[in-house]
Design an enzyme around this catalytic site. Structure first.
Site, PDB file in Angstrom:
ATOM      1  N   CYS A   2     -96.903  27.049 -22.664  1.00  0.00           N
ATOM      2  CA  CYS A   2     -97.131  27.577 -24.006  1.00  0.00           C
ATOM      3  C   CYS A   2     -95.855  28.246 -24.502  1.00  0.00           C
ATOM      4  CB  CYS A   2     -98.274  28.600 -23.983  1.00  0.00           C
ATOM      5  SG  CYS A   2     -99.820  27.976 -23.279  1.00  0.00           S
ATOM      6  N   LEU A  55    -100.428  25.459 -25.620  1.00  0.00           N
ATOM      7  CA  LEU A  55    -100.652  24.080 -25.217  1.00  0.00           C
ATOM      8  C   LEU A  55    -101.767  24.131 -24.188  1.00  0.00           C
ATOM      9  CD1 LEU A  55     -99.790  21.071 -25.201  1.00  0.00           C
ATOM     10  CD2 LEU A  55     -98.224  21.643 -23.335  1.00  0.00           C
ATOM     11  N   ASN A  78     -97.219  31.973 -20.320  1.00  0.00           N
ATOM     12  CA  ASN A  78     -96.684  30.619 -20.311  1.00  0.00           C
ATOM     13  C   ASN A  78     -96.483  30.222 -18.852  1.00  0.00           C
ATOM     14  OD1 ASN A  78     -93.355  29.355 -20.679  1.00  0.00           O
ATOM     15  ND2 ASN A  78     -95.231  28.173 -20.749  1.00  0.00           N
ATOM     16  N   GLY A  79     -97.118  29.130 -18.440  1.00  0.00           N
ATOM     17  CA  GLY A  79     -96.971  28.684 -17.062  1.00  0.00           C
ATOM     18  C   GLY A  79     -98.313  28.350 -16.442  1.00  0.00           C
ATOM     19  N   THR A 315     -73.472  18.693 -18.993  1.00  0.00           N
ATOM     20  CA  THR A 315     -74.379  17.926 -18.133  1.00  0.00           C
ATOM     21  C   THR A 315     -75.835  18.114 -18.544  1.00  0.00           C
ATOM     22  OG1 THR A 315     -74.870  17.358 -15.832  1.00  0.00           O
ATOM     23  CG2 THR A 315     -74.687  19.689 -16.341  1.00  0.00           C
ATOM     24  N   ARG A 318     -76.298  15.808 -21.604  1.00  0.00           N
ATOM     25  CA  ARG A 318     -76.322  14.409 -21.178  1.00  0.00           C
ATOM     26  C   ARG A 318     -77.683  14.043 -20.567  1.00  0.00           C
ATOM     27  NH1 ARG A 318     -70.696  13.877 -17.688  1.00  0.00           N
ATOM     28  NH2 ARG A 318     -69.194  13.826 -19.424  1.00  0.00           N
ATOM     29  N   SER A 340     -92.376  16.410 -11.593  1.00  0.00           N
ATOM     30  CA  SER A 340     -90.987  15.961 -11.564  1.00  0.00           C
ATOM     31  C   SER A 340     -90.289  16.460 -10.301  1.00  0.00           C
ATOM     32  CB  SER A 340     -90.266  16.452 -12.826  1.00  0.00           C
ATOM     33  OG  SER A 340     -88.986  15.874 -12.940  1.00  0.00           O
TER      34      SER A 340
END
Length: 567
Positions: A2, A55, A78-79, A315, A318, A340
């Protein structure tokens, strides 16, 4: 996942209370983090403000702030708190919690203990702020997986937000900093470190090799991160880290009867990561989705990306570009949560420059430093580039128990190991922990694939073209003024100068510039962050290959075999 925004009025004496509507306007700048619901609270006595953009992941109909046992006891978060049910059943069994949202346990824990060290009871990631009977407390998770900043305005008010864009106008002329991970803040105590593990000291990395422990803690970490009432998937680049996470998650999700969707991205069908991810998806049996972005799209999107990313680090920009586009496509499919592989390269020294570490001690110091600054690099990139499209990224490698087990390991086992053919293999211990013959997690060619940084793996033409484009946009005369225009973190290339110029236009304060930490590899002459800048990189071999997969390591193969987990 969130957006939290808060103002502590208590540090500003004899000033009018900050207007709640103005606070809500500032919070809306990060509405992309939580498009499902918005909520707010202002303490009538202190004037402290909490604003939340939600969210919905757990208990989908809940709106934050969440109330404790009284109206003046509120929290925004948030988390994810992965042990929230355990806390409900133990620490909070005498309390009457009203939702199934994991965030709710935070305010009740504070009511019980009235101490910021409740953070040590939380197994998860978080940036939260609470108000309770006039108390004000803000806190960030141990490693800073969740992004959080604080600022101080000219009147002394403290502002807190997941994203810096909410603070720039109010605090840019005075102070803006990253909220330090592993700390909490109160007006009475200031910032207090609550997280101080033994592994912070490089000299304590003396633990013997235990592959079973690494496998056990990693599997547990992935399993707990499948907690969700919203659709969930896996990011699959085809590298070792994301492939291991995907393999573990796929097995458990199938056991639970869940659909398993995996996602990869590249500049075309033949990008190194896309090809490898395709093989992994087939092996572990996911419903796989491939997406592509054009280099022209990436360049055109730079300004918008830097606004979301709030960084000029080369980086990060990118690597964030493909992740930004991938998150957009994932959200279109209705997926809100993805797992991930961030963190493994820092923990195990997986970046190719680690091959050049002069000693075990230097290797260990660098891994610790990289882990402690993940909040400025990979965690920042993963969080902001995905949340630009309201997608939450979860990172199992940064689980507290797994980090403790892995970082505490004697660095002699973690350094790149020499195979019989003479090649050095990074993250050998992690690969060995999941190299089981009876119950293979990955194909050998993926398990032993050479490290490919995400911005390289999507296709080498992305970085090469980006560098040429930026060089054409910056004249030699303009670049010669780099140190004068940008004395802090002076750009080292025209590409870096171009990124910094866009950042400065969007975040003009010097305070904003000071929040950025550049990602620079050590122990090599070429300071470009691409993995291809390392002499270790082999342009012609993206995989070590089947013929090398079963070769022995220079460290005790007998010890490896003794420690190897069984299926």
């Amino acid at each position: 996942m969130c957006g939290v925004f808060s103002i502590c009025q208590q540090t500003c004496k004899n000033k009018p209370k900050y207007d709640l509507d103005e606070a809500r306007k500032l919070s809306r700048r990060q509405h992309h983090r939580g498009p499902d619901f918005s909520g707010c609270y202002q303490d009538t006595k202190t004037g402290d403000i909490l604003v939340h953009e939600r969210l919905a992941i757990m208990d989908l109909g809940v709106v934050q702030p969440l109330q404790g046992t009284a109206p003046n006891r509120q929290v925004i978060h948030n988390g994810e708190i992965y042990n929230h049910q355990e806390l409900r059943d133990t620490e909070l069994k005498k309390y009457n919690l009203k939702t199934h949202c994991d965030s709710e346990v935070i305010i009740f824990l504070y009511e019980k203990y009235r101490d910021g060290h409740i953070c040590n009871l939380l197994d998860g990631v978080f940036a939260f702020v609470l108000c309770c009977d006039g108390d004000f407390l803000a806190a960030r998770d141990p490693l800073g997986v969740k992004q959080m900043y604080y600022g101080i305005d000219d009147d002394g008010r403290y502002f807190f937000s997941n994203e810096m864009k909410c603070l720039e106008d109010s605090c840019g002329d005075n102070k803006i900093e990253s909220f330090p991970p592993g700390h909490y803040y109160t007006p009475k105590t200031g910032f207090v470190r609550y997280f101080n593990p033994e592994w912070f000291d490089f000299r304590k990395a003396i633990h013997p090799l235990d592959l079973k422990l690494l496998q056990k803690t990693m599997i547990a970490s992935v399993h707990k991160r499948l907690m969700s009432d919203a659709p969930i998937g896996v990011l699959l680049s085809g590298g070792l880290d994301s492939s291991l996470v995907s393999s573990i998650a796929s097995r458990e999700m199938k056991r639970r009867g869940m659909a398993v969707h995996s996602f990869s991205i590249g500049v075309d069908h033949n990008s190194p990561d896309v090809v490898a991810a395709r093989k992994v998806a087939k092996f572990i049996g996911t419903t796989h989705h491939e997406f592509y972005f054009s280099i022209e799209e990436g360049i055109k999107n730079l300004r918008k990306l830097i606004w979301h990313l709030e960084s000029y680090d080369v980086t990060s920009i990118r690597a964030s570009t493909p992740m930004y586009f991938l998150s957009e496509e994932i959200r279109k499919l209705g997926i809100k949560v993805v797992l991930s592989g961030e963190g493994a390269d820092e923990i195990f020294g997986g970046y190719l420059y680690f091959h050049n570490a002069p000693s075990d001690e230097d290797f260990q110091k660098e891994t610790i430093d990289r882990v402690l600054h993940l909040y400025t690099s990979d965690c920042l990139r993963a969080d902001k580039s995905s949340m630009a499209h309201s997608v939450e990224v979860r990172v199992p490698f940064l689980d507290k128990a797994f980090v403790e087990a892995a970082v505490s390991l004697d660095p002699a086992f973690k350094r790149p190991q020499k195979l019989e053919d003479g090649r050095n293999c990074e993250k050998f211990v992690l690969r060995s922990a999941f190299n089981t013959d009876q119950y293979p997690y990955l194909p050998d060619e993926i398990l032993w694939r050479q490290k490919e940084q995400f911005s390289d793996g999507v296709g080498y033409s992305w970085i090469d073209t980006l560098m040429k484009y930026c060089a054409a946009k910056i004249t030699d005369k303009e670049f010669s003024q780099a140190s004068k225009l940008f004395p802090h973190n002076t750009p080292h290339s025209k590409e870096a100068f171009y990124m910094r110029k866009i950042f400065h236009e969007q975040f003009p304060s010097e305070q904003a510039a000071l929040t950025v930490r550049k990602w620079i590899p050590k122990w090599q002459k070429n300071q470009d962050p691409s993995g291809r800048a390392s002499l270790v990189h082999e342009n012609s071999a993206h995989n070590i290959g089947d013929e090398f997969c079963n070769n022995k390591s220079a460290i005790s193969q007998h010890h490896i075999e003794q420690c190897r987990p069984q299926a």
